[in-house]
Every structure is written in structure tokens, then in C-alpha cells.
Write a protein that holds these residues in place. Structure first.
Motif, PDB file in Angstrom:
ATOM      1  N   UNK A 178     -26.636 -11.537  37.277  1.00 33.97           N
ATOM      2  CA  UNK A 178     -28.150 -11.445  37.384  1.00 33.97           C
ATOM      3  C   UNK A 178     -28.572 -10.247  38.446  1.00 33.97           C
ATOM      4  N   UNK A 179     -27.859 -10.320  39.794  1.00 31.87           N
ATOM      5  CA  UNK A 179     -28.126  -9.590  40.683  1.00 31.87           C
ATOM      6  C   UNK A 179     -27.612  -8.047  40.483  1.00 31.87           C
ATOM      7  N   UNK A 180     -26.727  -7.689  39.597  1.00 30.91           N
ATOM      8  CA  UNK A 180     -26.234  -6.593  39.264  1.00 30.91           C
ATOM      9  C   UNK A 180     -27.057  -5.946  38.220  1.00 30.91           C
ATOM     10  N   UNK A 181     -27.832  -6.988  37.229  1.00 31.49           N
ATOM     11  CA  UNK A 181     -28.936  -6.586  36.235  1.00 31.49           C
ATOM     12  C   UNK A 181     -29.976  -6.021  36.999  1.00 31.49           C
ATOM     13  N   UNK A 182     -30.565  -6.844  38.133  1.00 29.32           N
ATOM     14  CA  UNK A 182     -31.537  -6.242  38.714  1.00 29.32           C
ATOM     15  C   UNK A 182     -31.539  -5.078  39.562  1.00 29.32           C
ATOM     16  N   UNK A 233     -26.883 -19.762  30.542  1.00 30.93           N
ATOM     17  CA  UNK A 233     -27.848 -19.874  29.640  1.00 30.93           C
ATOM     18  C   UNK A 233     -29.210 -19.539  29.917  1.00 30.93           C
ATOM     19  N   UNK A 234     -30.443 -20.249  29.668  1.00 34.12           N
ATOM     20  CA  UNK A 234     -31.722 -19.525  29.733  1.00 34.12           C
ATOM     21  C   UNK A 234     -32.271 -18.766  30.884  1.00 34.12           C
ATOM     22  N   UNK A 235     -31.768 -19.440  32.104  1.00 35.30           N
ATOM     23  CA  UNK A 235     -32.072 -19.046  33.392  1.00 35.30           C
ATOM     24  C   UNK A 235     -31.554 -17.666  33.615  1.00 35.30           C
ATOM     25  N   UNK A 236     -30.613 -17.267  32.798  1.00 31.23           N
ATOM     26  CA  UNK A 236     -29.808 -15.825  32.869  1.00 31.23           C
ATOM     27  C   UNK A 236     -31.042 -14.954  32.634  1.00 31.23           C
ATOM     28  N   UNK A 237     -31.973 -15.282  31.851  1.00 27.71           N
ATOM     29  CA  UNK A 237     -32.891 -14.090  31.344  1.00 27.71           C
ATOM     30  C   UNK A 237     -34.356 -14.698  31.996  1.00 27.71           C
ATOM     31  N   UNK A 238     -34.514 -15.790  32.036  1.00 25.58           N
ATOM     32  CA  UNK A 238     -35.736 -16.366  32.618  1.00 25.58           C
ATOM     33  C   UNK A 238     -36.171 -15.607  34.102  1.00 25.58           C
ATOM     34  N   UNK A 239     -35.109 -15.748  34.742  1.00 22.37           N
ATOM     35  CA  UNK A 239     -35.418 -15.322  36.335  1.00 22.37           C
ATOM     36  C   UNK A 239     -35.346 -13.870  36.334  1.00 22.37           C
TER      37      UNK A 239
END
Length: 632
Positions: A178-182, A233-239
Motif C-alpha cells: 500500500x505505501x509503495x503504491x502511494x 482484501x478490499x482495504x487494499x484498494x479502499x484506503x
């Protein structure tokens, strides 16, 4: 004063030399990242046994995948395990294949995810500060390198990150994705033309107007989002979606950025990478998976208290304060420095200059999201720790000025004004108070900690180890040094004292404490697991009474029947005896207190081993069956 200026000139000349030599620059950066990464994530990573309760659940589910070749449905102890998606199990199973089934392999995916994130953040901050120097037509290598070094250290060496990067569960892998994606999103966003025509990063990052795919950073963003979805799960795209949407709305670039991101193509990439496993696991397990994963482990965790994990509204304030200690005391100043409420100012800046604002939206969005959620756990806010490190590092970048700055005509101001001395002084004295309180608490830790049923003389052993005294001295000395620097107005050394104090705490307190807890709490279970492997007869049942320690399943490779109450265990053994099963006995692992409550006579069982607070016995069916006949 002359000595101070001489040291500063020497440091500046050294960093100027590094900046002029690309090979030296890369070498120094890699060495720093390797040292920080090894201390934070690699040192003694696999030399401590698995920690009950959660870590062995992941380790055993991954071992089952490795052994059975079933890479679709996770299993633990014979039952399906639908708590988390498959990516963490795949990574651990691959590590088993490469280095064997051991603690190193269990934790390696978490450590790699953390290290990769730190490296990408280091690169991003280096790039951001270099772009700022280019825009202002100055050369500040000391500021650029010191800020990047500090950012990497803060991101790696804080309690929350160290704990989860050294634990074989999904939290650090989610944070890494997630952080690397951001960070990739921001690099892709900042690489486009800014509001006043800034140049592109490179042709490779900037596709032709009618290109099918976005630039490489946006592509990496989509791939990493898919990884986050496969991790939790979904939190991986929601956040990430929430953070990016809030940021773009604030700077007024939603339509423009969505077009350059090729959003439809990105969604297709995410779906192509993440959906197949979900489709297969649902096809194989049906509504059991849907209800368990999407219903219980996602929707209910957000709307209801799950497994008793409730907490007050201020819970995450405490988690951030302690989890990002000792640097967390500078977060308020870091946020105030941004003046994020001045929207017109931020919208007038070049895109890359909005890095601090982006880090603020990253931090605030995750903090708010999980504060609203009903179920609360310390690990939930792990993904905001990288943003916290960036914010504090940018605060300190104001203090890392070069003595030899080449400047022509100022073209653009810094995105944020220099921090006020009064705000820094207040934060510094709060730092002193915080370290003093922390030292006092650690010196009196035996009066704060509760009891551990697995370690009968827990408090006495901690006191005898001398670790509370060492910890207290480390933080008291740090507090005194920070106070001395404040009085002498040497602001830029303060963060270094906090960093050095934390490294000393990790080396001399946290690591020995981990070995101590492992020896007293987990080693008895590993030793009993070895005894079970040797003593167990074919098809002989293993009962664990009164507690659940999944590590026994991992280390013994045996199915465990968990029973809560002593009378329940007695009835179960009698029922098994009545069936005339072979072999005519069961293995029983119980805490000594629970075992005594079974009221078994000495000739009713055979003691195989006693380790710590646990007894391992064999209970023959013949005696139990006879007792049942006599009773009837």
C-alpha cells in the motif's frame, strides 16, 4: 563556534563530493540502507521462535500449501482459514522452498516488504529534494542526503515497524504494497507537467498523448494495489483510493489526473491480477468463503467489535505516540509547518512540491478511517507510519542547510516556510518530558505489566535480567542530551539523539527482551512439540486443554484437538475409549493448573514431559474405560 563551523564545512564538503560522484553517491546510499535495514529487519530475524497466537497460524497455513500443493484454499489444523487472502501464504511457501521450513522463511516476506518500502521512500525523498533544488537553482547536497538518511532511519527504526516487519503475518506485506503504491502514485503524478510548466521527469515516464498505458509509476501503482488486495482484501484498494481521491480533490486535479492515469486500463490491470484467486477460492468454497472473509473479517470488523478488540476513540493517538516513539512528539510541529489549510497556496505550487501535503493526506486518511472503525488493533495504523516518517523528515530538512549554497535568482519559494524556532523549542521540550516519562515507566515496568500464566515468576525474572534499568538509563541519558542541545540551540542534532537512543534501545533492551520472552514463554512449547514428534503413535490424538497455542501445530506437524474445560476433556477421553480406537491412548498437553483439575490418579496417565507451565502426558483408554464401566 569555530569548531562547529569547521565540522559543518567538513560535512558539507563531504556531501558535495558525494553528489559530484554518482558511483560514490549510489554506494553510500546503498550502504546506509543496508545498515539500517539489517539492524531493523534482518538482525536475529529467525533466531527467535514463532510467537503465539497469530504468527503460527500464518506459518502453518503456508506450510500446508507448501506440503499439499493446494495454493487456492488456506488450511490450518485441518480447517479452512479464510481470515486473509493468499499472497502472504504464497510468499511464505516460496520462502520455505528456497530456505526451508523455519522461522527465517516465515518472516522473510515481512522483512523484504519493509526493506523495499524504505528503499523506495529514500529514493522518493532524494528525488523530491533534488527537484526542489533544481527549481530554486541551488545546490544543497547536505540537506538532500541528510534528510533522506533520516527519513529511511525513521521509517525503519520505530517500534511499530520493527515489530511487524519481524513478524510473519500479513500486516507488513499490506503496508509494503500500500505505501509503495502511494509513493509510486506520487512519483507518477509529480512527473507530469506542473501548474507552471515544469519539465517532465523523463520520456520513459511520460507516455505519448494517445498511449494505451500510463507512465511506469502509475503502472507500478496499479500492480501494487493488486498486491494489497491479495494481501488483505478490499482495504487494499479502499484506503489508497480514499487517500488519492482526497488529495486530488483538494488540489483540484481530479479529471486531469484520472485521464493521465488511464484509470480504466488501471482497473483492468488490478482486476486481472487480483480477481482470479478470489474467483477460484469462491468457486471451491462458495458462500462459506464469502460470509467468512467479506462478511465477518471485513464488514463486521469495521461495523462491530470482533474478538473483543474494542477501544476508546483516542486509542490510535496512543498507538501513534508509542508506536512511532520517540519521534512522534514532532508530528504536531510537522503538520502545523505544512499549513495544509492554505488551499490556494498548495494549488499554486508545482506538483512535486505537494509531497508534504500528500504525506499529510496519507497520514490523516488512514488515522481517520480506522478511528471510525469499531474493531481496533494497533497493527491497523501501520500503513500510516511511513507517512509519519516523511512528515518528520521534511520538518528536519529545514534545519539541514548547506554552508556553501550556489544560488542565482530565486525562481520559486519553498513549498513550506521554515519552521519557527518557538514551535521547535516547544516540541523539543515535549521530547525531553516524553523521554523522561518513558524512562521512568521502564524503570518501574514490573509494576505496570500484568501477569503471564505461562511464566509463573514473570516479574522477578524481568527484574533480575536488569533490562528495565538499562532501558531507563538509555532514555534518561537521551533526555539529558536533548535538553542540552535545546539550551545550546543546536536544533539539527536533536533528531540524531533520538535515533541513536532508539538504536541503543533495540540492541541492548528490545533484542535481549525478545530472547528472554522466547526462552520463558515459547521454548517450552517447542521442546514439547519435539517430544510429541518422538512419542506420538500412529493415529494417536493430541488434545490441548485450556489454551490455544498454534505454534504446537506448526512445530509438531500434528492435528490438535482444542478443548477448553477439564471435564470436557475427561468426557471426550471416555467417549474415545468407548469406541475402542487404536491406538488405545491419547496425548494430552495442558497447563499444570488445568491438568490438576481433571482429578486423574497417578496410574491413570503416564507423564512424558514437563516444560515450563505445561505438562505432556499419555492417557491410556483401558483405565478410563474401566472407570466408565464402574461408574455405570
Amino acid at each position: 563556534m569555530r569548531m562547529k563551523l569547521s565540522v559543518k564545512h567538513t560535512v558539507d564538503r563531504w556531501f558535495n563530493k558525494i553528489a559530484k560522484n554518482p558511483a560514490l553517491s549510489v554506494t553510500v546510499s546503498i550502504l546506509w540502507l543496508m545498515v539500517v535495514g539489517w539492524v531493523a529487519f534482518g538482525w536475529n530475524l529467525g533466531n527467535i521462535g514463532l510467537i503465539d497466537e497469530t504468527e503460527p497460524l500464518f506459518a502453518e497455513a503456508s506450510r500446508q500449501m507448501f506440503v499439499t500443493g493446494d495454493w487456492i484454499t488456506p488450511f490450518f489444523n485441518g480447517d479452512t482459514r479464510f481470515d486473509k487472502p493468499a499472497l502472504i501464504y504464497w510468499c511464505q511457501a516460496i520462502a520455505y522452498h528456497l530456505i526451508g521450513v523455519n522461522e527465517w522463511a516465515v518472516r522473510l516476506p515481512s522483512a523484504i516488504a519493509a526493506f523495499g518500502l524504505v528503499c523506495l521512500a529514500f529514493y522518493t525523498i532524494q528525488w523530491y529534494l533534488a527537484k526542489q533544488d533544481e527549481l530554486e537553482q541551488v545546490s544543497r547536497p547536505t540537506r538532500r542526503y541528510l534528510t533522506s538518511f533520516i527519513a529511511a532511519a525513521l521509517m525503519a527504526l520505530n517500534p511499530e515497524t520493527i515489530i511487524w516487519a519481524r513478524t510473519g503475518v500479513s500486516d507488513m506485506l499490506l503496508t509494503g504494497c500500500m505505501a509503495s503504491a502511494l509513493l509510486c502514485f506520487f512519483l507518477g503524478y509529480a512527473g507530469k507537467e506542473g501548474s507552471r510548466g515544469a519539465e517532465l521527469i523523463s520520456n520513459a515516464q511520460s507516455p505519448m498523448p494517445h498511449a494505451l498505458f500510463p507512465n511506469k509509476w502509475y503502472l507500478a501503482f496499479y500492480v501494487l494495489i493488486a498486491g494489497a488486495i491479495l494481501t488483505k482484501g478490499p482495504v487494499g484498494i479502499v484506503l489508497p483510493g480514499l487517500i488519492v481521491a482526497a488529495f486530488l480533490l483538494y488540489v483540484g486535479k481530479v479529471p486531469e489526473v484520472l485521464r493521465e492515469m488511464h484509470l480504466l486500463v488501471g482497473i483492468l490491470i488490478i482486476l486481472a491480477l487480483s480477481v482470479p484467486w478470489y474467483a477460484l477460492v469462491i468457486w471451491r468454497n462458495g458462500w462459506n468463503y464469502i460470509n467468512s472473509f467479506f462478511g465477518y473479517h471485513n464488514l463486521e470488523r469495521f461495523t462491530e467489535v470482533v474478538n473483543g478488540h474494542s477501544a476508546p476513540w483516542y486509542f490510535y493517538f496512543l498507538v501513534v505516540l508509542l508506536g512511532f516513539a520517540p519521534y512522534s512528539v514532532y508530528l504536531p510541529a510537522s503538520i502545523i509547518r505544512l499549513k495544509f489549510w492554505q488551499r490556494s497556496h498548495w494549488r499554486s505550487l508545482e506538483r512535486f512540491q505537494q509531497f508534504g501535503l500528500f504525506a499529510w493526506f496519507w497520514f490523516a486518511s488512514i488515522f481517520a478511517f480506522f478511528s471510525i472503525a469499531v474493531t481496533k488493533l494497533p497493527s491497523y495504523v501501520l500503513p500510516l507510519m511511513p507517512a509519519a516518517a516523511i512528515l518528520v523528515a521534511l520538518l528536519w530538512s529545514d534545519l539541514f542547510s548547506d554552508t556553501e549554497t550556489r544560488q542565482t535568482i530565486p525562481v520559486s519559494p519553498s513549498p513550506t516556510p521554515p519552521i519557527s524556532t518557538s514551535l521547535l523549542r516547544i516540541s523539543g521540550w515535549v521530547n525531553v518530558v516524553f523521554l523522561s516519562v518513558l524512562a521512568t515507566a521502564l524503570l518501574n515496568i514490573t509494576h505496570i505489566l500484568g501477569t503471564d500464566p505461562a511464566i509463573s515468576n514473570f516479574h522477578e525474572l524481568i527484574q533480575q535480567s536488569g533490562l528495565p534499568v538499562i532501558a531507563g538509563i538509555i532514555w534518561l541519558v537521551s533526555a539529558v542530551l536533548v535538553a542540552a542541545l535545546l539550551l545550546s540551540r543546536r536544533w539539527n542534532y536533536i533528531i540524531g539523539i533520538n535515533f541513536i537512543g532508539f538504536v541503543a534501545f533495540v540492541i541492548f533492551v528490545l533484542t535481549p527482551a525478545s530472547f528472554f520472552i522466547d526462552r520463558e514463554r515459547q521454548l517450552p512449547l517447542r521442546e514439547l512439540s519435539a517430544v510429541i514428534l518422538e512419542a506420538k503413535q500412529p493415529n494417536e490424538e493430541l488434545i490441548m486443554l485450556g489454551f490455544k497455542k498454534p505454534s504446537v501445530v506448526f512445530y509438531s506437524h500434528i492435528h490438535v484437538n482444542y478443548l477448553k474445560f477439564p471435564q470436557e476433556a475427561v468426557e471426550h477421553i471416555k467417549n474415545q475409549a468407548a469406541k475402542g480406537l487404536k491406538p488405545s491412548s491419547v496425548l494430552l498437553l495442558a497447563e499444570q493448573k488445568k491438568f490438576l483439575q481433571m482429578d486423574l490418579q497417578p496410574d491413570d496417565y503416564k507423564n512424558l514431559s514437563t516444560k515450563g507451565a505445561y505438562n505432556l502426558v499419555r492417557v491410556p483408554f483401558k483405565k478410563m474405560k474401566k472407570e466408565k464401566i464402574d461408574i455405570s
